[in-house]
Each structure stands twice: as structure tokens, then as C-alpha cells.
Design an enzyme around this catalytic site. Structure first.
Site, PDB file in Angstrom:
ATOM      1  N   GLY C 709       0.938  -1.202  -0.011  1.00 13.47           N
ATOM      2  CA  GLY C 709       0.080   0.038  -0.010  1.00 13.47           C
ATOM      3  C   GLY C 709       0.747   1.169   0.066  1.00 13.47           C
ATOM      4  N   GLU C 712      -0.703   5.767   3.129  1.00 10.05           N
ATOM      5  CA  GLU C 712      -0.204   6.117   4.552  1.00 10.05           C
ATOM      6  C   GLU C 712       1.078   6.353   4.923  1.00 10.05           C
ATOM      7  OE1 GLU C 712      -4.049   5.004   7.111  1.00 10.05           O
ATOM      8  OE2 GLU C 712      -3.952   3.585   5.443  1.00 10.05           O
TER       9      GLU C 712
END
Lengths: 340, 162, 745
Positions: C709, C712
Site C-alpha cells: 500500500g 499512508e
């Protein structure tokens, strides 16, 4: 926002004495109406008044109250004679707001004190005699000079600091005739119960006049300390001008921003500089004088130190000379070292 | 009480029967005229999402009282592209990924169009960044925005010269 | 890009993923045509505005509903006295991802800014003024505000259902054997998501069917939640959420005003729209709470970490339990023989905190990286050398292997580009003219969760396809990246792919959060495509008229809209021909995305972030002059979009370090800066030079596609890097975020 009657004044005669709140660029008044701090029953739109000229005035300038901030900042004569005014303008708000905001509106803008802007908090400035909620609250951005137990708010303008430094005069038209007030004393300081209005009912600012800056035209700076690089109000700021002959200061101007309910002009500091060489120790002594009587109004003692230092910085930069840049840039504390 | 308002929006002059004197230009565009490309982010002139051109100048439509702008020419994001042909600034934002969620994008693009027209920033990235600082981007696509504005400035300068 | 060509993951992606294609929704966004919820205006629509509490604790004693109703245009005022019934109490936790919320269930006020009435009117102006005219009177109690506003307590869980503490190894033994230790305390401020798009909802009933336009990060879950509170079937509800104007965690969970608008629309039998004002986003829609973190590092004689102790005190609300899991950020970053992480919380009169971009990890990483930097300096070591000395080859909290971890390469690439090797050890030694210059670094780390997602793929007779899943695009690029994956699953060119997404009548794509959406929804889409291709292959290989007939065990490969025999690439057939001969209009496949079973490895994205700051020595103003990160994030679906996400995260780090701080007046509990002039987020001028590199990383364990990912990760590491650079510039060690200029003079 409450309902109101909207009218437009197309001539000065129609604006002077008109009842209601004067609407110019709207960037402050409409904002205050949206949050319920201003609740005028009548708006008088003065944007069409024929006050949008910038005129020569004996080596100085006479600026119409409806001149937009952006136009003032890029006017060749402002850049040539009052570069610190251009720097101050470009240090404030955003390009969009500067396109809307007017000279007169900037002078008349309200404090950003968060208690003034919260209709639920008692506030002498909003409603005299109700008390000051800022005292004992979050006061990092509040005044260190000229405050009273009645109000510790500061004036947020950048422009006015530069105007006050360079002896600007506010021209006012009222039902009883015209009058003039120096910019440096235009904004009243608070008393124990509140803050008297700067303008009487029915009065309209028509012009701001700046006298000939003489030898300070190329030795004038505005410096602003803020938390973001752009689009943020000042923690503290300073405007300074210097004229030097034979390594002696022959004219000096100094005003501080973010420290009081008005731009804080220090004639004492200016006088102390006259006849002295333009060196940092002298600037530091002047800054000391400028901050004489400063006291924290809460958890903001650091501002006294910062104000002193930014005064020194502005004087130092002014002595070094205004950089020849077209157009002007906002005054950054970083400027001069990493670029520009 | 209805008041009449004349606006030339994206080149078309309209007479608007305004039902409420409080309406901002932003709420007229969005809620009365269905021009929802202009966004409301803060409604207080603090984010730039509502940036439009009023008589060629970029302004926050949220702090523009509609009645005060009677007779003005307004350009919104809907007025930039010519049919399917994107404005050079729109095209540059697309190519440089100058946005993510897209919400601040119409305001960024209108601001950039004005910035280029103001001709004060030129190809100086520092001036472009300063000049675009009235437009917040929470996704923080600032690097792409700056690249897009510089790229579009070059493109439009070439087109002007041609 | 070159890295991507060499990826050898065990699922072969074709020619769509891995490309820096521009956003498929880009033209809509740059022309202002992308529809956000507040852009909707169904005929006959009414406008709603909430009135919000001006106290933080107590009850509403009186509302002047008569004054509001008397205002021209006001249609209805909802208060606890007349709010239509709900099937479930708004304080019921209907599932683990539901927050207790305020939907006018009573007159209690539990935080400033809480909705206390809803005013519905013909125009937005009338509704706004109606809400103001309610002029509430209160019975107020003294609010409890801030980290010291109440007595701390031990929460049963942190974050969403996670254990509040962890101990690994023998802390006492590790400490006893240590040569020295270092204590540090770091405070972080309350932060608010402040997506540029205010939370909005437009609701319209068609008989017993409800249509909702609202930005939501978990569309399927939202449908279930609305159905439960309203007492109707999920099938009666359609939620459209094609574009979120930013979410960052604040649009994953329902809030009370959404329910009120739906109730009002039913009650008035008119469409109703509500958009929160900016100030109303400070309270009911979550925030990152303030923390005070206490860290102790015990170091052995070689400078290795023997014991790591990280305690977090976090602000919580009085009525729900979201505890910022900041200590957990220390679990897996650095090697240590023993560790202990704990949490406590303090109940204050604020809205309930919630997940905000890198929840737990962002403040936890900030504190950890400051402590690590302090330890390096105490040992006289270069901060990078100290981190390499304590490099975790296995996850110290579990002993597990990492599924992949190219962190060394990240450090190397970023340090190299940055020029780190020239860094003097001592602070306040570098200058640029009058300004102090400092260099600092931090390690970025973020977990790689997967959620549950489902998808459908349909191949049409003309060889084009439609894929469906209710994914949420909040700017990360789902419309583009997921389509790239789906096209590869189907073996077609992306231009032939129609992607239906962003609404609730499609297969559930799960939550867009935790940096796991692309991996989860992408896997579902890829599998749906693969299922479709499998059916197509069955048709062809069993058809004597097909050149693929009898491919048998050799199998076929799908690409460019054709199937190829693996053992003879000269034999292939177009999808449309296979379907035509089979007499089929379409072939339809299904797929799921989820992690199978318990994770056997530690799965994280990593990065190294390097910052250069300039500080004015007299005035304390800080400028992040350069910011360079290198990140290892598994397979990259779209390099341009991934870079944008990483840069965005890093700039959030700048905001965390220097700007963001929501301030309450402790006497009233009201905010003093609940607007974008007072609550600062970075502006363009704050970001002079920033770069995010990615390094090659092949992860065969994290999921079949090898995707980690990027959403973040960039926030972590960056905050510490900036704080450490500020120290290096000034010699003043920041222990509180944001770092104020006056703290440096």
C-alpha cells in the site's frame, strides 16, 4: 446570515451619512456576517465609488479607498516609492483575496481574535462592557503592547503596518465634513471596557495619502514571521525604512505588526537612530525602545522577543536596500540567504 | 423580495431573479444555476476551492456577494475547455497528476489560469508556489500542481508567440 | 519503471498494470464535471443545516424553534422533541466499525460542535439563518479538555478492537544487561482530517426505496448501517459515492447528521441535501487525538537496542472508545531483544477520535524516530548507521519473517540522492547564509492489511468487458489503478474495459482504508477476470473448431483480447470469435479478494525519509527545504499515482511536524481555530522540493498480486525526519508537535 437590505452608493455623497454597513471587497464583512459576528440590517455597497485611482501627490501618493490590494501592490509608483507597502500587501492573504480586498477595507478589517470571532464568547470589542474572553484563554497570538484588561486583540493587517511606518494619513469624509488622521493612530487602543470605533457613524474612508519617502524609497522593507510560508496571519511583523548619508542615519521609520490593536509605530526608536551609523547594535537599541512597555497578555511572552528581533531584521534589511525586483515578492524571513 | 442580477457567465449573459440578497456568487452558481464545477471547501475565503474569474481576476466566489457583482463577467471551470479540447492548464494538470481527489482542482485550475495571465510568476517555481498558495490541496498534490502550472505557462507562451 | 519490468511475482500482470497512465477520471475532474455529493440537486430539493452545540458538556435547555420557523423559507426544525424514530438507537454499536453518534436522541451535549438540531428550508441561506436563530440556552458543566483534563484509564482495546498492550522478550533481563538508557517524552497535537470536500449527503426516497449521495470510504458497510438504523432492508438503499473529495479516514464511518437528513427526506417527502460547514467538521466526524508518548530505549554496549518501552496516553471521548494506538508503531521497526508497548487514555469532552491517515503509526512513528535520533546522538553515531545497526531482519514483536523488506535499499537510494554522507554529527554546524541548516531522517513503515472484497467481470460479444465492484476513489486513484488490474485479469487492453464502481448496488469492495484497498479490491477484480478467462478457455479448448482445441495441460495465456496456446503461440483466437462460435453474448466471472488464513509473515511497506530544514536563528521560522523519500511498496500498479500518494503522505508529515493543531479553549471546550485560517495545513509555498522514489520489491506472500500500500506510508518517517532535522539545525530537540517557531529561540 441575517436578512438585510442591499443598496448601492454610486457617489460619495450617497455613501457619506448612509445608514448601514459599508460593503467593499467583502472579504472581511461577509465573513463576519457568515459567522454571526456582524449582523447589519442594511448593506451599502461602495465598490462603485469613484475612489479607485492612485495619484501622484507631491512625491508621495494618494490612494483611493476602493483601490484593490492587488492593484496597489503592482502599481509602478508604489513599487518605486513604497516597496515596503508592496511587500506588505503581497505578504497578506492570497492572490484571490487581494484581488477583491480594497485599501479602505483593509484598514477597516476586524481583529482575528478567536474570541471576537466567536459570538458565544463575551467580547468588549463586539459588545462593550461584556468583558474580554481572551484573557485567560488561548492568547498565543494576542497583544503585547497597548492592551488593557478590556481587550488584548491585535490588528491583523500587513498593509497598515507599512502605511503607518511611512506616515500615511487616512482621509475621511463624514456628514460633518472631512478630516484626516495619521494611520499610526487611526485604530483606537482599547480602554477598560472596550474599543471606541475608528470612524463615527456615516463616515467613509476616501483616500490614504503617503508623503514623499525621500531617501527611504529604496531602503524600505516589510518582514513577516508566520507559521506557514504563505497565506497566514503574522505572529509578528515589521516595516522599516532608513535613509543614510555619510554613514549616518538621516531618516528612520519603524512600525510593528501583530503586537497591538494598531500598527505599532515607534517614533522613539526612530529618533534614537538619527545620526547613528546603520549597524546592528543601533538597530537592536532601537528595537529595545520600540518594545518598551511590552508585556505579555497571556501565554505570549515569546512575542516580545520575536517582535524585537523582527524589528532588528527589518531595519537591517532596509539599510541593505530594497532588492530590485519586479514585481515585488512577499517578505520572507528566508529571503536574502537561500534565494533572491 | 426578488432582485434582478445580470451576469455574463462563460460568455453568456443571463438575467437572474435573485430570491435572496444573502446569496453569494458561489451559491448562485452552484445552487441556482447548476454550475457545480466550482466547489465550496470552507465558504470563508480560506481554501480557494471556489476560485472563479470575475472580470478576468481570480477571486473567491464564496466571499463575493452576488448582488455586488451585478454586471460582471464570470468565468468558471465549465467555461475553460472548448468542446472536447481541454484548456492548456487543464491538460497540464491531467498530465502532471496535479490533483488526487479532484475537489480543489477547479479552483486550482482557475487560479492557475489567472496566475499565468497575471504574467508575474513566469517560469520561477518559487513565484508559482507563492502565487498558488491561496489554493489549499489536502491531498497535497503541490508538486504536480507546480509542474503543471510551469508546463502550461510554457505551452501558452509558445501559443501566444505563434 | 525498469524495476517493474523485472518483477517476478507469481501472478503475471499484463501490459496495463505498471504503466503511468493518467487518471481515467482525470478529464471529469479537470473540467469540473466529476459529481460530488453536494453537487446533486434533484427537483424539489430542500437544504438542511445543523445547529451545533456551543458548550462541550451539559444539556440543551431551550431552542427557539419559533424564531427559526418564522424565518422566511424555513420548512421544518428537527429537535429531540420531534425527530422521527429510528429502528436502532444512535448510540448502539451495530458493528465494530460503527461509532456512537448524535442524531437528536436526547438533549445531552457531549462535545462542542455536536449537532443539536436540524433546520430544513427552501434555500441554503434560509436554513443557515434558521439554525442561527435557534439561539440555544444551555445548562453547562465544566468541560474536561486536554491530556490532563481527566484521570487516565486503561482501555480494553485500542484502535479498532486491538489489544492495548504487548510484551515480547524479557524486559527485566534486557534492561538489566543494558549499558545505558534514554528516556524521552513526545507530545502530539489533536489534528482534524479537513478533507477539502465537506461531508455532504443528498437523500431522496422513492416510496420505500432510498437513494443517497454521500462520500463514503466503505460503501457496502454504509448501506448495511443505514438499513439497520432505518429498519429497512439493505436492498432498499442505493448509495452513490463515485468521488470523495478526500476522506483520510473521516468518511469511513456514519455520523448522526446523515441519519437526520434521511429521516427528514422521508418525513417531508422531498429530497434533502446537507453539507457540513467547515467548522462543523471539527467534532462529529472524527479526528486524530492528542497524545503524550513516553519512550525508554535501553542500549547495550554496542549501541544495539536491548529493550524498547513505548507508552501512549491518548485523548478519548467520554462516550466511545477509539484509542490512538501510537505505541504499536514501535512493534516492528527496529530490532530489540525485548519490548513493551502500552496505552492509556483520558476521557474528555470532545468528539470521538477515529482513524486519520496512518492512525497510530503517524504519531507513534513521530515519537519513535525522535527517540531513535536522540539515542544515535548519545552514542555518537550517525543516525543512519544507528538504524542499520538496529535493522530488524525479523519482526521483533512476533519473531516472524518479513514477507519482503527492501528497507536497506530505500535508505541507500534516498540517502544517496539526498547527499546524507556529508552530514556532520554535531548539531548547529551547517549554515546557509544566516540561516541554520539541518539534516534529519526517519524510517517509514506501514502494515499491509487486506479486507474483504468481491467483484464481477463480464466479457461481451465484441471483446469488450465490464467489471464491477463498489470501490471508493478518494483521490488515491481507484478508478484508474483498479481498472488497470482488472484489464490484466481479463487479458484485454484497458481501453476496452468499462469499470463500474462507487455505488452500493455493485459487489462489495470493502473499505478504502488501511492502505489495503488496491490490494483487496484489485485482487477481487483480478480474480473475477481470471474466472472469466478460465470459462472462455474451457469453451475454446473444448471446441474442435478453435485453433486452441486440445490445448489440454499446456494451457492458454490471455492477453490483448486473445487466448494463446502456451505451447504454440502461433495458435490463438480472439475473445469475440470464441464467444460468437459458442453463440454467447457474454461470459461472466466472479472473484474475491481477501487474505487466506492467519498471516505467517510480517507484512509491511517501508521507506527511508530524509529532510533538510532551514531555520531562522533569530525568529525560529522553519522551512522544509528538501524532502526525499525512497519507498519499498511491493508491486506498483501505476507509478505516477503511487508517487502522488507517497508525496501526499510526506506533505501530511510536514503538516504534522510544523502546522496542524486543533486548539480548544479549556474553559468552554470550544475550538479557537476551527477553520482553515486558524487550523493550518501546508500550502504550496511550504513545499519547495520534494521527491519520492520507489525501489524494486517482489513480495510473493503479501497477496497474489504482490501489492502493498502507498496511501499512508509517507506520513510515517517524515515527521521524525523533519523534527530531527530541526534539532540538527538548531540543537533544540523538539518534543512537541507541531514545532512552533518560538520553541526554537
Amino acid at each position: 446570515m441575517n436578512l438585510f437590505d442591499y443598496t448601492r452608493a454610486d457617489t460619495l455623497g450617497a455613501a457619506v451619512g448612509a445608514e448601514g454597513a459599508l460593503l467593499a471587497g467583502g472579504t472581511n464583512l461577509l465573513d463576519l456576517m457568515k459567522i454571526g459576528v456582524a449582523t447589519p440590517s442594511r448593506l451599502v455597497d461602495v465598490t462603485r465609488l469613484p475612489l479607485s485611482q492612485i495619484e501622484d501627490h507631491g512625491g508621495g501618493l494618494r490612494i483611493g479607498a476602493m483601490v484593490r490590494n492587488a492593484d496597489l501592490a503592482r502599481h509602478p509608483q508604489v513599487l518605486a516609492r513604497f516597496p515596503a507597502v508592496a511587500e506588505a500587501l503581497l505578504s497578506g492573504a492570497s492572490a484571490q483575496l487581494r484581488n477583491a480586498a480594497t485599501t479602505g477595507g483593509n484598514v477597516m478589517q476586524s481583529t482575528r481574535c478567536s474570541y471576537f470571532m466567536d459570538p458565544l464568547s463575551p467580547c468588549n470589542r463586539r459588545e462593550p462592557g461584556t468583558g474580554c474572553s481572551a484573557i485567560g484563554g488561548e492568547t498565543r497570538n494576542h497583544a503585547i503592547l497597548g492592551w488593557t484588561s478590556g481587550c488584548i486583540a491585535t490588528h491583523p493587517s500587513d498593509l497598515c503596518v507599512a502605511l503607518a511606518a511611512f506616515d500615511a494619513v487616512v482621509e475621511i469624509a463624514g456628514p460633518a465634513g472631512t478630516r484626516e488622521v495619521p494611520m499610526a493612530t487611526f485604530h483606537p487602543l482599547p480602554d477598560a471596557n472596550g474599543v471606541p470605533p475608528a470612524l463615527a457613524a456615516g463616515e467613509v474612508i476616501t483616500h490614504i495619502r503617503l508623503p514623499d519617502p525621500g531617501g527611504m524609497a529604496r531602503h524600505a522593507r516589510y518582514v513577516k514571521l508566520r507559521e506557514r510560508t504563505s497565506f497566514a496571519f503574522a505572529i509578528v511583523s515589521a516595516a522599516a525604512g532608513i535613509a543614510v548619508q555619510d554613514n549616518r542615519i538621516v531618516a528612520a521609520r519603524l512600525a510593528l505588526g501583530g503586537v497591538a490593536a494598531r500598527p505599532w509605530r515607534s517614533t522613539g526608536a526612530e529618533a534614537a537612530l538619527l545620526g547613528q551609523p546603520p549597524i546592528e547594535t543601533n538597530f537592536a537599541r532601537a528595537a529595545e525602545l520600540a518594545l518598551q512597555g511590552a508585556a505579555p497578555s497571556g501565554n505570549n511572552a515569546a512575542k516580545i522577543v520575536l517582535a524585537r528581533r523582527i524589528a532588528v531584521r527589518a531595519l537591517t534589511l532596509a539599510a541593505a536596500g530594497t532588492p530590485d525586483r519586479m514585481p515585488a515578492l512577499p517578505a520572507s524571513v528566508f529571503e536574502g540567504d537561500d534565494h533572491g | 423580495m426578488t432582485q434582478t442580477l445580470n451576469l455574463t457567465i462563460n460568455g453568456t449573459t443571463q438575467t437572474i431573479a435573485l430570491d435572496d440578497p444573502r446569496a453569494t456568487l458561489l451559491d448562485v452558481l452552484r445552487e441556482r444555476l447548476g454550475l457545480t464545477g466550482t466547489k465550496k471547501g470552507c465558504d470563508r475565503g480560506q481554501c480557494g476551492a471556489c476560485t472563479v474569474l470575475i472580470d478576468g481576476r481570480r477571486m473567491n466566489a464564496c466571499l463575493a456577494l452576488a448582488l455586488s457583482h451585478d454586471g460582471a463577467a464570470v468565468t468558471t471551470i465549465e467555461g475553460l475547455a472548448e468542446g472536447d479540447r481541454l484548456h492548456p492548464v487543464q491538460d497540464a494538470f491531467l498530465r502532471h497528476d496535479g490533483f488526487q481527489c479532484g475537489y480543489c482542482t477547479p479552483g486550482q485550475i482557475m487560479s492557475a489560469v489567472a496566475l499565468i495571465a497575471e504574467a508575474e510568476a513566469g517560469l520561477d517555481p518559487e513565484r508559482v508556489r507563492e502565487g498558488m498558495s491561496g489554493n489549499l490541496c489536502r491531498c497535497a498534490a503541490y508538486a504536480g500542481i507546480t509542474e503543471a502550472v510551469l508546463d502550461a505557462t510554457r505551452t501558452m507562451t509558445r501559443e501566444d508567440a505563434a | 519503471m525498469a524495476d517493474l519490468m523485472n518483477v517476478q511475482a507469481h501472478v503475471r500482470l499484463g501490459s496495463n498494470a505498471g504503466q503511468s497512465m493518467t487518471r481515467r477520471d482525470g478529464v471529469l475532474k479537470v473540467t469540473g464535471r466529476a459529481p460530488y455529493a453536494a453537487d446533486r440537486q434533484p427537483g424539489g430539493m430542500l437544504h438542511a443545516v445543523t445547529a451545533t452545540a456551543g458548550i462541550a458538556r451539559g444539556r440543551v435547555a431551550h431552542l427557539d424553534t419559533a424564531a427559526a420557523l418564522a424565518h422566511p423559507g424555513v420548512v421544518r426544525v428537527y429537535t429531540p422533541a420531534n425527530r422521527p424514530p429510528l429502528a436502532e438507537h444512535p448510540d448502539t454499536k451495530i458493528h465494530g466499525f460503527a461509532w456512537r453518534m448524535e442524531a437528536l436522541q436526547d438533549d445531552t451535549v457531549r462535545y462542542a460542535g455536536q449537532p443539536i438540531a436540524l433546520v430544513v428550508a427552501d434555500t441554503l441561506e434560509a436554513a443557515t439563518e434558521g439554525a442561527r436563530l435557534l439561539n440555544p440556552r444551555y445548562e453547562a458543566e465544566a468541560p474536561r479538555i486536554g491530556l490532563d483534563g481527566n484521570t487516565p484509564y486503561q482501555p480494553e482495546t485500542v484502535s479498532i478492537g486491538r489489544p492495548p498492550s504487548l510484551e515480547a522478550g524479557d524486559m527485566d533481563a534486557a534492561r538489566a544487561g543494558a549499558a545505558r538508557h534514554l528516556d524521552t517524552v513526545v507530545e502530539t497535537a489533536a489534528q482534524y482530517h479537513n478533507a477539502l470536500e465537506p461531508h455532504a449527503i443528498t437523500a431522496q426516497w422513492f416510496g420505500d426505496r432510498l437513494e443517497i449521495d454521500t462520500p463514503n470510504q466503505a460503501i457496502g458497510l454504509a448501506k448495511q448501517s443505514f438499513a439497520t438504523y432505518l429498519g429497512i432492508e439493505p436492498s432498499q438503499i442505493l448509495i452513490r459515492s463515485p468521488f470523495l473529495g478526500g476522506g483520510f479516514g473521516s468518511k469511513a464511518i456514519l455520523y448522526g447528521a446523515q441519519l437526520l437528513v434521511v429521516l427528514a427526506a422521508r418525513d417531508l417527502d422531498r429530497p434533502v441535501k446537507l453539507a457540513l460547514r467547515r467548522d462543523q467538521m471539527f467534532g462529529p466526524v472524527g479526528h486524530r487525538p492528542a497524545t503524550r508518548q513516553t519512550l525508554r530505549l535501553d542500549l547495550d554496549e554496542h549501541g544495539r537496542i536491548a529493550a524498547l518501552d513505548h507508552h501512549t496516553l491518548a485523548v478519548a471521548s467520554t462516550f466511545d472508545d477509539f484509542i490512538e494506538s501510537a505505541s504499536n508503531a514501535s512493534h516492528s521497526v527496529y530490532a530489540t531483544t525485548a519490548m513493551r508497548t502500552t496505552h492509556s487514555a483520558v476521557r474528555t469532552d470532545t468528539g470521538t477520535p477515529g482513524p486519520m491517515r496512518a492512525p497510530g503509526e503517524a504519531p507513534g512513528s513521530a515519537a519513535l524516530e525522535v527517540a531513535i535520533d536522540e539515542a544515535a546522538y548519545a552514542l555518537g553515531m550517525d543516525p543512519l548507521a544507528f538504524r542499520l545497526l538496529n535493522y530488524a531482519d525479523t519482526d521483533p514483536s512476533t519473531g516472524m519473517e518479513f514477507s519482503s523488506k527492501a528497507l536497506r535499499e530505500c535508505y541507500e537510494r534516498a540517502a544517496d540522492l539526498f547527499g546524507w554522507k556529508d552530514r556532520p554529527l554535531e548539531p548547529r554546524t551547517m549554515r546557509q547564509g544566516r540561516l541554520l541548516k539541518g539534516w534529519g531522517m526517519g524510517t517509514a513503515q506501514f502494515p499491509c492489511p487486506m479486507f474483504q472484497a468481491a467483484a464481477h467481470a463480464t466479457l461481451r460479444a465484441d471483446g469488450s468487458a465490464v467489471v464491477e465492484t463498489s470501490a471508493a476513489d478518494m483521490g488515491q486513484g481507484a478508478w484508474t489503478a483498479l481498472a488497470q488490474i482488472a484489464a490484466d485479469g481479463l487479458g484485454i487492453d484497458i481501453d476496452r474495459l468499462e469499470f463500474r464502481s462507487g455505488q452500493s448496488d455493485l459487489p462489495d469492495a470493502g473499505v478504502a482504508g488501511g492502505s489495503g484497498h488496491t490490494a483487496t479490491a484489485g485482487t477481487a477484480l483480478f480474480n473475477a477476470g481470471a474466472d472469466t478467462v478460465r470459462q472462455l478457455a474451457d469453451l475454446a479448448t473444448n471446441d474442435p473448431a478453435s485453433p486452441l482445441f486440445g490445448a489440454g495441460n499446456a494451457g492458454v495465456t490471455a492477453r490483448g483480447g486473445r487466448l494463446y496456446r502456451n505451447d504454440d503461440e502461433s495458435r490463438s483466437e480472439a475473445y469475440e470469435d470464441i464467444l460468437a462460435r459458442a453463440g454467447l453474448d457474454l461470459v461472466r466471472g466472479e472473484g474475491k479478494g481477501a487474505r487466506e488464513g492467519e498471516a505467517q509473515r510480517a507484512m509491511f511497506s517501508h521507506g527511508g525519509v530524509f529532510a533538510e530544514v532551514l531555520v531562522d536563528p533569530d525568529l525560529g521560522q522553519i522551512r522544509v527545504n528538501r524532502l526525499v523519500g525512497a519507498f519499498a511498496v511491493g508491486r506498483i500498479v501505476n507509478p505516477q499515482l503511487a508517487r502522488s500518494q507517497l508525496l501526499g503522505g510526506m506533505i501530511w508529515g510536514v503538516g504534522f511536524a510544523l502546522h496542524e493543531e486543533a486548539i480548544h479553549d479549556a474553559r468552554t471546550g470550544r475550538f479557537t481555530n476551527n477553520d482553515l485560517a486558524g487550523y493550518h495545513i501546508p500550502v504550496n509555498a511550504d513545499i519547495p522540493m520534494i521527491e519520492a522514489l520507489t525501489v524494486h520489491e517482489d513480495d510473493p506472500f503479501v497477496n497474489a498480486l504482490g501489492i502493498k500500500g502507498v496511501g499512508e506510508l509517507g506520513v510515517t518517517g517524515t515527521v521524525g525526519a523533519i523534527a530531527n532535522a530541526v534539532w540538527h539545525a538548531t540543537g533544540v530537540r523538539p518534543h512537541r508537535f507541531p514545532i512552533h517557531p518560538e520553541s526554537l529561540i
